[in-house]
Design a protein around this motif. Structure first.
Motif, mmCIF file in Angstrom:
data_model
loop_
_atom_site.group_PDB
_atom_site.id
_atom_site.type_symbol
_atom_site.label_atom_id
_atom_site.label_comp_id
_atom_site.label_asym_id
_atom_site.label_seq_id
_atom_site.Cartn_x
_atom_site.Cartn_y
_atom_site.Cartn_z
ATOM 1 N N UNK A 206 0.827 -1.211 0.000
ATOM 2 C CA UNK A 206 0.000 0.000 0.000
ATOM 3 C C UNK A 206 0.856 1.252 0.000
ATOM 4 N N UNK A 207 0.471 2.193 -0.836
ATOM 5 C CA UNK A 207 1.068 3.517 -0.841
ATOM 6 C C UNK A 207 0.030 4.513 -0.338
ATOM 7 N N UNK A 208 0.487 5.549 0.310
ATOM 8 C CA UNK A 208 -0.441 6.501 0.909
ATOM 9 C C UNK A 208 -1.350 7.124 -0.136
ATOM 10 N N UNK A 209 -2.632 7.224 0.211
ATOM 11 C CA UNK A 209 -3.668 7.903 -0.577
ATOM 12 C C UNK A 209 -4.064 7.158 -1.857
ATOM 13 N N UNK A 210 -3.516 5.978 -2.093
ATOM 14 C CA UNK A 210 -3.941 5.199 -3.253
ATOM 15 C C UNK A 210 -5.278 4.520 -2.987
ATOM 16 N N UNK A 211 -5.495 4.115 -1.732
ATOM 17 C CA UNK A 211 -6.707 3.413 -1.334
ATOM 18 C C UNK A 211 -7.240 4.055 -0.060
ATOM 19 N N UNK A 212 -8.488 4.519 -0.085
ATOM 20 C CA UNK A 212 -9.121 5.056 1.120
ATOM 21 C C UNK A 212 -9.501 3.889 2.024
ATOM 22 N N UNK A 213 -9.083 3.940 3.298
ATOM 23 C CA UNK A 213 -9.225 2.797 4.192
ATOM 24 C C UNK A 213 -9.949 3.151 5.475
ATOM 25 N N UNK A 214 -10.883 2.281 5.895
ATOM 26 C CA UNK A 214 -11.502 2.381 7.208
ATOM 27 C C UNK A 214 -11.513 0.989 7.832
ATOM 28 N N UNK A 215 -10.969 0.880 9.039
ATOM 29 C CA UNK A 215 -10.822 -0.398 9.732
ATOM 30 C C UNK A 215 -11.348 -0.223 11.141
ATOM 31 N N UNK A 216 -12.210 -1.145 11.582
ATOM 32 C CA UNK A 216 -12.662 -1.076 12.966
ATOM 33 C C UNK A 216 -12.833 -2.463 13.554
ATOM 34 N N UNK A 217 -12.798 -2.515 14.886
ATOM 35 C CA UNK A 217 -12.926 -3.793 15.580
ATOM 36 C C UNK A 217 -13.338 -3.524 17.022
ATOM 37 N N UNK A 218 -14.193 -4.374 17.569
ATOM 38 C CA UNK A 218 -14.596 -4.252 18.958
ATOM 39 C C UNK A 218 -13.462 -4.620 19.905
ATOM 40 N N UNK A 219 -13.419 -3.968 21.051
ATOM 41 C CA UNK A 219 -12.303 -4.183 21.972
ATOM 42 C C UNK A 219 -12.338 -5.569 22.605
ATOM 43 N N UNK A 232 -0.917 -0.398 13.493
ATOM 44 C CA UNK A 232 0.436 0.071 13.782
ATOM 45 C C UNK A 232 1.330 -0.032 12.548
ATOM 46 N N UNK A 233 1.172 -1.097 11.791
ATOM 47 C CA UNK A 233 1.980 -1.250 10.580
ATOM 48 C C UNK A 233 1.663 -0.156 9.565
ATOM 49 N N UNK A 234 0.373 0.157 9.398
ATOM 50 C CA UNK A 234 -0.009 1.206 8.461
ATOM 51 C C UNK A 234 0.515 2.563 8.916
ATOM 52 N N UNK A 235 0.514 2.808 10.231
ATOM 53 C CA UNK A 235 1.090 4.051 10.752
ATOM 54 C C UNK A 235 2.577 4.140 10.422
ATOM 55 N N UNK A 236 3.291 3.044 10.617
ATOM 56 C CA UNK A 236 4.725 3.030 10.335
ATOM 57 C C UNK A 236 5.008 3.250 8.853
ATOM 58 N N UNK A 237 4.109 2.767 8.007
ATOM 59 C CA UNK A 237 4.288 2.937 6.557
ATOM 60 C C UNK A 237 3.856 4.326 6.087
ATOM 61 N N UNK A 238 3.190 5.072 6.967
ATOM 62 C CA UNK A 238 2.691 6.387 6.573
ATOM 63 C C UNK A 238 1.463 6.319 5.692
ATOM 64 N N UNK A 239 0.660 5.252 5.839
ATOM 65 C CA UNK A 239 -0.547 5.081 5.033
ATOM 66 C C UNK A 239 -1.745 5.665 5.787
ATOM 67 N N UNK A 240 -2.349 6.685 5.228
ATOM 68 C CA UNK A 240 -3.516 7.313 5.850
ATOM 69 C C UNK A 240 -4.680 6.329 5.913
ATOM 70 N N UNK A 241 -5.320 6.255 7.068
ATOM 71 C CA UNK A 241 -6.469 5.374 7.225
ATOM 72 C C UNK A 241 -7.256 5.792 8.464
#
Length: 278
Positions: A206-219, A232-241
């Motif tokens: 994934x490259x930033x802004x190529x794919x709009x992403x929304x991810x959720x999960x119950x605690x 955390x991986x997406x944050x490290x890659x700089x991928x907006x989500x």
């Protein structure tokens, strides 16, 4: 926030109650698998009123053990949102436990090809869609959350936005569950498959802004840790989500709430494409 969203939803549904969306069940052939599967297609009321109008599409995937009808049966409010947001919603059948993969150990299972290519091609050729990736989104719950992200990453020419609700985004911690070994082989003998077919392991593409992403999960969901790891991986890659955790477990109480946020996210994504054009 949940109460506010539900209030807004009630107003939207009230405003569209006189012009209900149309819910159809049809069969779509998979040339790759030489058989047909059922599919729910929801079109907004405007679809039959204005024969020139074209619509964006959200593909909504079910979980393990489910089928094409799960979403409309368990969350009938999504038909009202198709009206309110002027979008089509398509619910394909991913069989009981396909994980939306082309199985590397069973050539008769080609659900990546079916859901990622054949169904969008069929929908675009039989309905008045906006047939560009920026007007096509995909999301799902559990197995379908994995499938949605997996397909969107693997087919960036098809989908412009993707989401996951309680998604099994890393398959490797669950080698004895949910028919996974039938699709990938045992983890002892086919570890490479488990690596290559887990969302978290292909997210590096994934490259930033190529794919709009929304991810959720119950605690309290058993997939909460793998979703946090992906975040955390997406944050490290700089991928907006967008990443959301809220109270909830792996059940329809959670998903019936989650899908409201996700469809709103996709509606706003489609609107941004229009704004950028004008």
């Amino acid at each position: 926030m949940k109460g506010f969203l539900l209030s807004c939803l009630c107003l939207l549904l009230l405003s569209t109650s006189l012009h209900a969306a149309k819910v159809d069940t049809l069969e779509i052939l998979s040339p790759a698998m030489y058989r047909s599967f059922k599919c729910v297609v929801i079109t907004p009321a405007a679809y039959d009123k204005d024969k020139t109008q074209r619509f964006p599409v959200v593909y909504l995937l079910h979980g393990h053990g489910g089928n094409y009808a799960n979403w409309i049966r368990n969350v009938p409010a999504i038909s009202g949102l198709a009206d309110a947001y002027q979008m089509m919603i398509v619910c394909p059948d991913g069989n009981v436990g396909s994980w939306y993969l082309d199985s590397p150990v069973d050539s008769s299972w080609k659900f990546e090809t079916y859901v990622g290519k054949e169904i969008p091609a069929y929908i675009d050729s039989h309905y008045r869609t906006r047939a560009q990736k920026q007007y096509r989104a995909i999301t799902g719950l559990s197995m379908g959350g994995h499938g949605a992200l997996f397909l969107a990453i693997r087919h960036p020419d098809v989908f412009g936005a993707a989401g996951s609700m309680s998604g099994g985004v890393d398959l490797r911690p669950f080698p004895r569950n949910w028919d996974l070994a039938k699709r990938l082989g045992t983890i002892e003998d086919h570890r490479e498959n488990w690596n290559n077919y887990s969302v978290i392991n292909i997210a590096y593409q994934l490259k930033d802004s190529v794919l709009a992403l929304i991810i959720d999960c119950g605690v309290k969901d058993f997939f909460s840790n793998v979703n946090r790891n992906l975040h955390q991986q997406l944050l490290q890659q700089g991928v907006t989500h967008d990443y959301i955790e809220r109270p909830g477990e792996h059940n329809w109480d959670y998903w019936s709430n989650s899908v409201l946020y996700q469809l709103l996210y996709f509606h706003r994504f489609f609107d941004k494409q229009e704004t950028a054009k004008n």
